[in-house]
Design a protein around this motif. Structure first.
Motif, PDB file in Angstrom:
ATOM      1  N   TYR A 131      -2.236   5.634  -9.815  1.00  0.00           N
ATOM      2  CA  TYR A 131      -1.417   6.798  -9.459  1.00  0.00           C
ATOM      3  C   TYR A 131      -0.782   6.677  -8.069  1.00  0.00           C
ATOM      4  O   TYR A 131      -0.027   7.569  -7.671  1.00  0.00           O
ATOM      5  CB  TYR A 131      -2.281   8.062  -9.480  1.00  0.00           C
ATOM      6  CG  TYR A 131      -2.676   8.543 -10.868  1.00  0.00           C
ATOM      7  CD1 TYR A 131      -1.791   8.462 -11.939  1.00  0.00           C
ATOM      8  CD2 TYR A 131      -3.929   9.106 -11.095  1.00  0.00           C
ATOM      9  CE1 TYR A 131      -2.153   8.916 -13.199  1.00  0.00           C
ATOM     10  CE2 TYR A 131      -4.300   9.569 -12.350  1.00  0.00           C
ATOM     11  CZ  TYR A 131      -3.407   9.469 -13.398  1.00  0.00           C
ATOM     12  OH  TYR A 131      -3.772   9.929 -14.643  1.00  0.00           O
ATOM     13  N   ASN A 132      -1.097   5.634  -7.316  1.00  0.00           N
ATOM     14  CA  ASN A 132      -0.588   5.514  -5.955  1.00  0.00           C
ATOM     15  C   ASN A 132       0.939   5.613  -5.940  1.00  0.00           C
ATOM     16  O   ASN A 132       1.614   4.880  -6.664  1.00  0.00           O
ATOM     17  CB  ASN A 132      -1.027   4.170  -5.355  1.00  0.00           C
ATOM     18  CG  ASN A 132      -0.704   4.084  -3.875  1.00  0.00           C
ATOM     19  OD1 ASN A 132       0.454   4.007  -3.479  1.00  0.00           O
ATOM     20  ND2 ASN A 132      -1.738   4.113  -3.055  1.00  0.00           N
ATOM     21  N   PRO A 133       1.511   6.537  -5.119  1.00  0.00           N
ATOM     22  CA  PRO A 133       2.982   6.729  -5.153  1.00  0.00           C
ATOM     23  C   PRO A 133       3.768   5.533  -4.641  1.00  0.00           C
ATOM     24  O   PRO A 133       4.949   5.391  -4.975  1.00  0.00           O
ATOM     25  CB  PRO A 133       3.181   7.956  -4.254  1.00  0.00           C
ATOM     26  CG  PRO A 133       1.971   8.007  -3.390  1.00  0.00           C
ATOM     27  CD  PRO A 133       0.843   7.459  -4.195  1.00  0.00           C
ATOM     28  N   GLN A 134       3.169   4.660  -3.833  1.00  0.00           N
ATOM     29  CA  GLN A 134       3.911   3.547  -3.251  1.00  0.00           C
ATOM     30  C   GLN A 134       3.697   2.242  -4.010  1.00  0.00           C
ATOM     31  O   GLN A 134       4.659   1.534  -4.318  1.00  0.00           O
ATOM     32  CB  GLN A 134       3.476   3.366  -1.785  1.00  0.00           C
ATOM     33  CG  GLN A 134       3.707   4.594  -0.924  1.00  0.00           C
ATOM     34  CD  GLN A 134       5.178   5.019  -0.898  1.00  0.00           C
ATOM     35  OE1 GLN A 134       6.075   4.174  -0.903  1.00  0.00           O
ATOM     36  NE2 GLN A 134       5.425   6.328  -0.884  1.00  0.00           N
ATOM     37  N   ILE A 135       2.450   1.908  -4.324  1.00  0.00           N
ATOM     38  CA  ILE A 135       2.154   0.599  -4.928  1.00  0.00           C
ATOM     39  C   ILE A 135       1.480   0.740  -6.300  1.00  0.00           C
ATOM     40  O   ILE A 135       0.996  -0.245  -6.846  1.00  0.00           O
ATOM     41  CB  ILE A 135       1.244  -0.236  -3.998  1.00  0.00           C
ATOM     42  CG1 ILE A 135      -0.071   0.516  -3.726  1.00  0.00           C
ATOM     43  CG2 ILE A 135       1.958  -0.550  -2.691  1.00  0.00           C
ATOM     44  CD1 ILE A 135      -1.093  -0.305  -2.960  1.00  0.00           C
ATOM     45  N   GLY A 136       1.476   1.974  -6.840  1.00  0.00           N
ATOM     46  CA  GLY A 136       0.773   2.208  -8.098  1.00  0.00           C
ATOM     47  C   GLY A 136       1.483   1.639  -9.318  1.00  0.00           C
ATOM     48  O   GLY A 136       2.717   1.525  -9.352  1.00  0.00           O
ATOM     49  N   ALA A 140       5.543   1.985 -10.820  1.00  0.00           N
ATOM     50  CA  ALA A 140       6.226   0.697 -11.016  1.00  0.00           C
ATOM     51  C   ALA A 140       6.713   0.571 -12.454  1.00  0.00           C
ATOM     52  O   ALA A 140       7.823   0.084 -12.720  1.00  0.00           O
ATOM     53  CB  ALA A 140       5.279  -0.443 -10.669  1.00  0.00           C
ATOM     54  N   PHE A 141       5.895   1.043 -13.406  1.00  0.00           N
ATOM     55  CA  PHE A 141       6.285   0.989 -14.820  1.00  0.00           C
ATOM     56  C   PHE A 141       7.485   1.897 -15.090  1.00  0.00           C
ATOM     57  O   PHE A 141       8.442   1.495 -15.765  1.00  0.00           O
ATOM     58  CB  PHE A 141       5.092   1.403 -15.682  1.00  0.00           C
ATOM     59  CG  PHE A 141       5.400   1.476 -17.159  1.00  0.00           C
ATOM     60  CD1 PHE A 141       5.542   0.316 -17.914  1.00  0.00           C
ATOM     61  CD2 PHE A 141       5.557   2.708 -17.782  1.00  0.00           C
ATOM     62  CE1 PHE A 141       5.827   0.383 -19.264  1.00  0.00           C
ATOM     63  CE2 PHE A 141       5.838   2.778 -19.136  1.00  0.00           C
ATOM     64  CZ  PHE A 141       5.978   1.612 -19.874  1.00  0.00           C
ATOM     65  N   LEU A 142       7.448   3.131 -14.556  1.00  0.00           N
ATOM     66  CA  LEU A 142       8.558   4.066 -14.774  1.00  0.00           C
ATOM     67  C   LEU A 142       9.840   3.578 -14.100  1.00  0.00           C
ATOM     68  O   LEU A 142      10.943   3.856 -14.570  1.00  0.00           O
ATOM     69  CB  LEU A 142       8.172   5.444 -14.246  1.00  0.00           C
ATOM     70  CG  LEU A 142       7.036   6.159 -14.996  1.00  0.00           C
ATOM     71  CD1 LEU A 142       6.695   7.483 -14.323  1.00  0.00           C
ATOM     72  CD2 LEU A 142       7.426   6.400 -16.455  1.00  0.00           C
ATOM     73  N   SER A 143       9.704   2.836 -13.000  1.00  0.00           N
ATOM     74  CA  SER A 143      10.882   2.320 -12.297  1.00  0.00           C
ATOM     75  C   SER A 143      11.667   1.333 -13.143  1.00  0.00           C
ATOM     76  O   SER A 143      12.862   1.103 -12.891  1.00  0.00           O
ATOM     77  CB  SER A 143      10.444   1.657 -10.980  1.00  0.00           C
ATOM     78  OG  SER A 143       9.864   2.607 -10.115  1.00  0.00           O
ATOM     79  N   GLU A 148      16.632   3.655  -9.776  1.00  0.00           N
ATOM     80  CA  GLU A 148      16.011   3.813  -8.467  1.00  0.00           C
ATOM     81  C   GLU A 148      14.495   3.702  -8.594  1.00  0.00           C
ATOM     82  O   GLU A 148      13.935   3.934  -9.665  1.00  0.00           O
ATOM     83  CB  GLU A 148      16.375   5.172  -7.862  1.00  0.00           C
ATOM     84  CG  GLU A 148      17.865   5.343  -7.621  1.00  0.00           C
ATOM     85  CD  GLU A 148      18.172   6.706  -7.020  1.00  0.00           C
ATOM     86  OE1 GLU A 148      17.235   7.525  -6.930  1.00  0.00           O
ATOM     87  OE2 GLU A 148      19.339   6.930  -6.671  1.00  0.00           O
ATOM     88  N   LYS A 149      13.854   3.356  -7.480  1.00  0.00           N
ATOM     89  CA  LYS A 149      12.400   3.236  -7.483  1.00  0.00           C
ATOM     90  C   LYS A 149      11.754   4.618  -7.607  1.00  0.00           C
ATOM     91  O   LYS A 149      12.078   5.539  -6.853  1.00  0.00           O
ATOM     92  CB  LYS A 149      11.919   2.562  -6.194  1.00  0.00           C
ATOM     93  CG  LYS A 149      10.416   2.378  -6.134  1.00  0.00           C
ATOM     94  CD  LYS A 149       9.980   1.744  -4.824  1.00  0.00           C
ATOM     95  CE  LYS A 149       8.457   1.608  -4.770  1.00  0.00           C
ATOM     96  NZ  LYS A 149       8.023   1.025  -3.471  1.00  0.00           N
ATOM     97  N   VAL A 150      10.861   4.767  -8.554  1.00  0.00           N
ATOM     98  CA  VAL A 150      10.132   6.034  -8.742  1.00  0.00           C
ATOM     99  C   VAL A 150       8.968   6.093  -7.760  1.00  0.00           C
ATOM    100  O   VAL A 150       8.220   5.118  -7.617  1.00  0.00           O
ATOM    101  CB  VAL A 150       9.605   6.150 -10.192  1.00  0.00           C
ATOM    102  CG1 VAL A 150       8.773   7.420 -10.357  1.00  0.00           C
ATOM    103  CG2 VAL A 150      10.759   6.131 -11.181  1.00  0.00           C
TER     104      VAL A 150
END
Length: 300
Positions: A131-136, A140-143, A148-150
């Motif tokens: 769930y980490n907002p930066q490196i989770g 990364a999957f949703l991005s 744009e980066k989620v």
């Protein structure tokens, strides 16, 4: 040897098994419950020797404490979510791995069972990383599907963070109950399914008329066990992932007990919360047992 001597020796033999069990139950179960109830009548920090008797004031304070009501709601939300999620997925995979003859069934059983041999603490840390907002992993999957980066803060919103605790809680429990249901399904004589097939019953009809009624007892035990372990043990994963936040939105009774007793040193209040957890667990168990006492044959 006369009959009186035989009866006396038999009673001594039975008592040699029962008495140690009763002593163990009394020391490690009954005594802590009585002690918790005793401390709930005091205003005590848990550290000092001074205890002030306040009667039922701790229970009255609980009744007017909105966090307690929210924690109870969260407890039952997790119970309902885990019972539905675990039982649906465990039943689906158990039926799929037994009735459809996958060649890699043993491999998938091992994969699903892995979370059961991992500490709940490790599972909480792992899902915190997901769930980490930066490196989770999740962002990364949703991005992959956006330009744009989620960077969603999955555990940062008080209105839906409790929902984020369900996936790790369900994932941690599927394997055990799937293995239990696989064993139950494999104990059903194959002739039952063969006779149903000859009569023209499809897989769905066979599931409702044969599989489900004959594994119902195991499912009842599973549901009761999920309920008990959630009410008494959801504290660990909640505390590891959110510590009851944000803004007490994921607080459960276990985490609130810990916070009151060992963070704010309001030990008497924490003891009263512990006693209420016991009462809620007993009431829920009785209600569930009455709701699930249907005869499996009547369900078919």
């Amino acid at each position: 040897m006369n009959s009186g001597t035989v009866k006396w020796q038999r009673n001594i033999f039975i008592a040699s098994f029962i008495i140690p069990t009763l002593l163990f139950f009394g020391v490690f179960t009954i005594y802590p419950v009585v002690q918790s109830l005793y401390y709930s009548f005091f205003d005590w920090s848990g550290m000092s020797e001074t205890k002030t008797f306040v009667g039922f004031d701790n229970f009255k304070e609980m009744f007017h404490d909105p966090i307690v009501w929210r924690a109870i709601g969260n407890d039952y939300f997790l119970v309902a979510g885990k019972v539905i999620g675990i039982m649906l997925l465990a039943t689906f995979f158990a039926v799929a791995l037994t009735r459809f003859g996958f060649k890699l069934a043993g491999f998938f059983r091992s994969i699903f069972f892995i979370p059961n041999v991992i500490s709940v603490v490790v599972i909480g840390v792992l899902w915190n990383f997901i769930y980490n907002p930066q490196i989770g992993f999740l962002n990364a999957f949703l991005s992959l599907f956006t330009s744009e980066k989620v960077s969603i803060t999955w555990l940062g919103f008080s209105d839906h963070t409790i929902w984020m605790l369900l996936p790790p809680a369900i994932w941690a429990g599927i394997g055990f109950y799937m293995i239990l249901l696989i064993a139950a399904i494999q104990s059903i004589p194959a002739s039952y399914f063969e006779a149903a097939s000859i009569e023209g019953a499809g897989e769905w009809k066979q599931f409702w008329s044969i599989t489900l009624p004959l594994v119902w007892e195991q499912m009842k035990v599973s549901i009761l066990n999920i309920m008990m372990t959630t009410l008494n043990g959801s504290f660990v994963i909640v505390w590891i992932m959110t510590e009851g936040g944000p803004d007490n939105s994921t607080q459960v009774m276990g985490s609130y007990l810990y916070q009151m007793a060992f963070r704010q040193f309001h030990f008497g209040y924490g003891a009263s919360i512990g006693f209420i957890i016991l009462v809620l667990s007993l009431i829920t168990t009785i209600v569930l047992q009455r709701l699930m006492r249907h005869d499996p044959v009547e369900m078919s």
